[in-house]
Motif scaffolding. Structure first.
Motif, PDB file in Angstrom:
ATOM      1  N   PHE A 179      60.728  -0.011  53.235  1.00 49.88           N
ATOM      2  CA  PHE A 179      59.537  -0.502  52.534  1.00 49.88           C
ATOM      3  C   PHE A 179      59.889  -0.962  51.124  1.00 49.88           C
ATOM      4  N   MET A 180      60.708  -0.168  50.422  1.00 52.73           N
ATOM      5  CA  MET A 180      61.141  -0.551  49.076  1.00 52.73           C
ATOM      6  C   MET A 180      61.980  -1.825  49.111  1.00 52.73           C
ATOM      7  N   LYS A 181      62.760  -2.001  50.163  1.00 49.79           N
ATOM      8  CA  LYS A 181      63.551  -3.227  50.287  1.00 49.79           C
ATOM      9  C   LYS A 181      62.644  -4.440  50.439  1.00 49.79           C
ATOM     10  N   THR A 182      61.548  -4.308  51.208  1.00 43.74           N
ATOM     11  CA  THR A 182      60.618  -5.428  51.365  1.00 43.74           C
ATOM     12  C   THR A 182      59.901  -5.754  50.060  1.00 43.74           C
ATOM     13  N   LEU A 183      59.862  -4.768  49.140  1.00 42.86           N
ATOM     14  CA  LEU A 183      59.227  -5.001  47.839  1.00 42.86           C
ATOM     15  C   LEU A 183      60.212  -5.522  46.800  1.00 42.86           C
ATOM     16  N   GLY A 184      61.481  -5.728  47.231  1.00 37.67           N
ATOM     17  CA  GLY A 184      62.474  -6.327  46.345  1.00 37.67           C
ATOM     18  C   GLY A 184      63.401  -5.358  45.647  1.00 37.67           C
ATOM     19  N   ALA A 185      63.406  -4.084  46.030  1.00 38.63           N
ATOM     20  CA  ALA A 185      64.264  -3.095  45.379  1.00 38.63           C
ATOM     21  C   ALA A 185      65.689  -3.178  45.922  1.00 38.63           C
ATOM     22  N   SER A 186      66.685  -2.977  45.041  1.00 37.52           N
ATOM     23  CA  SER A 186      68.085  -2.925  45.453  1.00 37.52           C
ATOM     24  C   SER A 186      68.436  -1.502  45.880  1.00 37.52           C
ATOM     25  N   ALA A 187      69.646  -1.316  46.404  1.00 33.20           N
ATOM     26  CA  ALA A 187      70.081   0.027  46.797  1.00 33.20           C
ATOM     27  C   ALA A 187      70.182   0.934  45.578  1.00 33.20           C
ATOM     28  N   ASN A 213      53.896  -3.593  44.484  1.00 31.89           N
ATOM     29  CA  ASN A 213      55.281  -3.852  44.088  1.00 31.89           C
ATOM     30  C   ASN A 213      56.048  -2.531  44.071  1.00 31.89           C
ATOM     31  N   TRP A 214      57.365  -2.616  43.907  1.00 30.97           N
ATOM     32  CA  TRP A 214      58.159  -1.396  43.994  1.00 30.97           C
ATOM     33  C   TRP A 214      57.911  -0.457  42.821  1.00 30.97           C
ATOM     34  N   GLN A 215      57.455  -0.984  41.687  1.00 28.60           N
ATOM     35  CA  GLN A 215      57.153  -0.127  40.548  1.00 28.60           C
ATOM     36  C   GLN A 215      55.975   0.815  40.845  1.00 28.60           C
ATOM     37  N   VAL A 216      54.922   0.255  41.478  1.00 27.70           N
ATOM     38  CA  VAL A 216      53.770   1.079  41.849  1.00 27.70           C
ATOM     39  C   VAL A 216      54.180   2.092  42.924  1.00 27.70           C
ATOM     40  N   ALA A 217      54.983   1.638  43.881  1.00 26.75           N
ATOM     41  CA  ALA A 217      55.466   2.550  44.925  1.00 26.75           C
ATOM     42  C   ALA A 217      56.273   3.690  44.317  1.00 26.75           C
ATOM     43  N   LEU A 247      48.003  13.684  48.895  1.00 26.73           N
ATOM     44  CA  LEU A 247      47.133  12.528  48.717  1.00 26.73           C
ATOM     45  C   LEU A 247      47.856  11.313  48.136  1.00 26.73           C
ATOM     46  N   ALA A 248      49.046  11.522  47.570  1.00 24.47           N
ATOM     47  CA  ALA A 248      49.810  10.390  47.043  1.00 24.47           C
ATOM     48  C   ALA A 248      50.334   9.487  48.156  1.00 24.47           C
ATOM     49  N   VAL A 249      50.566  10.073  49.344  1.00 18.28           N
ATOM     50  CA  VAL A 249      51.183   9.308  50.438  1.00 18.28           C
ATOM     51  C   VAL A 249      50.307   8.159  50.941  1.00 18.28           C
ATOM     52  N   PRO A 250      49.051   8.390  51.331  1.00 21.60           N
ATOM     53  CA  PRO A 250      48.256   7.255  51.820  1.00 21.60           C
ATOM     54  C   PRO A 250      48.020   6.180  50.764  1.00 21.60           C
ATOM     55  N   MET A 251      48.165   6.543  49.491  1.00 25.93           N
ATOM     56  CA  MET A 251      47.990   5.559  48.428  1.00 25.93           C
ATOM     57  C   MET A 251      49.121   4.526  48.399  1.00 25.93           C
ATOM     58  N   LEU A 252      50.245   4.843  49.040  1.00 22.87           N
ATOM     59  CA  LEU A 252      51.346   3.882  49.139  1.00 22.87           C
ATOM     60  C   LEU A 252      50.928   2.623  49.898  1.00 22.87           C
TER      61      LEU A 252
END
Length: 384
Positions: A34-42, A96-100, A86-91
């Protein structure tokens, strides 16, 4: 507290963990892709996951001390689970990866808030029926949820659902976990806690054995690559279909559950030497898990699950053997804090090494865990 009451309490807390793990382990199985789809690197992923673990472990020192001082073990447990879950469903709404990343940190903070208090409560009951057995049972139930969570995500992705859909539906097991937690609070007798209140002291001297043990745990945490990085690798090399990535994680959780039970019972029989076996077995997982061949990754996942089962059960149980009950909240808080610091450093560095050369990651991970095994071998001669 009778053995029957203790067993009931352990089962109830295990069921809470079962549904909690469906929630956040289901999410954890797809956070990497999911983070990769938002543009995050390894490297970004390694930093994000590592920072989350750092917060999730480091704050446990504060919450552990506060739970000891205030005696509000249930308050910290209930509040922590609420934030954690409750943080999980908010994902599902992260743009963007910053919010995630912020939500990942929020979920880990909740876990930090409740874990020392919950483990302290669990340790009280565990003394009635066996520490290794009790923590092993709790971890096994915990891992049933960790199996079901990734499996539910696997089926959702296989039927064309999105990552966001998966995060959203995990709200259901979160609510079940909170309902079970309130049930446990109602049925758990308070007499044990009242007794402990009378013997609590301000003494924070945990002894040389505890600190040496913490050094061993630190080396394990540093070299133990988190699954999101393994999942990232699987996605990066296209070793398998996307929907099979959480299925692999589910396998790891199944191995974790069996490992926790087996080594939990072994710990009650043999003591600290029982820690040696899972540490040595799991040390070699990076050689397989970061290969480019799916069957080898599959095998590495089994070894990874063995290590996680030990870390989440008997390594926690060992603290109760080393430290007297009046210092246990602080001891668990310090244990998780140091563990988290080294997990963070390891995750970040291993992520950077992955971007540079996978071989460096494999070597650092392997040697760190072998050093831990050597230290643990010396430790068991003095403590076991």
């Amino acid at each position: 507290m009778s053995k029957k009451q203790a067993f009931l309490f352990i089962i109830l807390l295990g069921l809470v963990s079962l549904f909690a793990d469906i929630t956040y382990e289901g999410a954890r199985s797809i956070v990497g892709p999911f983070m990769k789809t938002l543009g995050a690197s390894a490297a970004t992923l390694g930093f994000a996951v590592g920072l989350g673990e750092l917060i999730g472990y480091a704050f446990r020192l504060v919450s552990g001390v506060l739970s000891d001082v205030t005696k509000k073990y249930w308050l910290f447990t209930i509040l922590g689970y609420t934030v954690n879950l409750l943080a999980v469903p908010m994902l599902a709404f992260a743009g963007n990866w910053q919010v995630a990343l912020a939500l990942i940190l929020m979920e880990r903070f909740g876990k930090a808030l409740r874990t020392p208090a919950r483990d302290t409560l669990l340790s009280f009951a565990a003394e009635e029926i066996g520490t290794g057995k009790s923590f092993g049972i709790h971890e096994a139930l915990d891992q049933v949820g960790a199996i079901l969570g990734p499996l539910s995500v696997t089926f959702a992705l296989a039927f064309g659902k999105s990552y966001r859909f998966c995060f959203f539906v995990l709200f259901i097991p979160a609510l079940v976990a909170l309902a079970l937690l309130l049930t446990a609070r109602i049925v758990f007798p308070s007499t044990r806690i009242e007794k402990v209140k009378k013997v609590r002291s301000a003494d924070r001297n945990l002894g040389r054995t505890y600190w040496f043990y913490l050094l061993v745990v630190s080396m394990i945490a540093f070299g133990f690559a988190d699954f999101p990085l393994i999942a990232y690798h699987m996605k990066n090399f296209e070793t398998t279909k996307d929907f099979l990535v959480p299925a692999v994680y589910s396998l790891a959780m199944a191995v974790d559950a069996v490992s926790a039970l087996v080594f939990g019972y072994l710990f009650d029989r043999k003591g600290f030497p029982a820690l040696l076996y899972p540490v040595l077995l799991s040390a070699f997982f990076p050689i397989f898990s970061f290969s480019g061949y799916f069957p080898l990754i599959f095998a590495g996942t089994v070894l990874w699950g063995i290590g996680m089962g030990a870390q989440e059960s008997i390594m926690r149980a060992a603290v109760a053997k080393i430290v007297s009950q009046e210092k246990r909240g602080f001891a668990y808080g310090m244990f998780f804090t140091v563990y988290g610091v080294f997990w963070f450093l390891g995750s970040w560095i291993l992520g950077i090494l992955y971007d540079t050369n996978r071989l460096y990651l494999i070597l650092v991970s392997l040697f760190s865990q072998l050093i831990a095994f050597a230290l643990l071998f010396r430790f068991k001669r003095t403590a076991g």
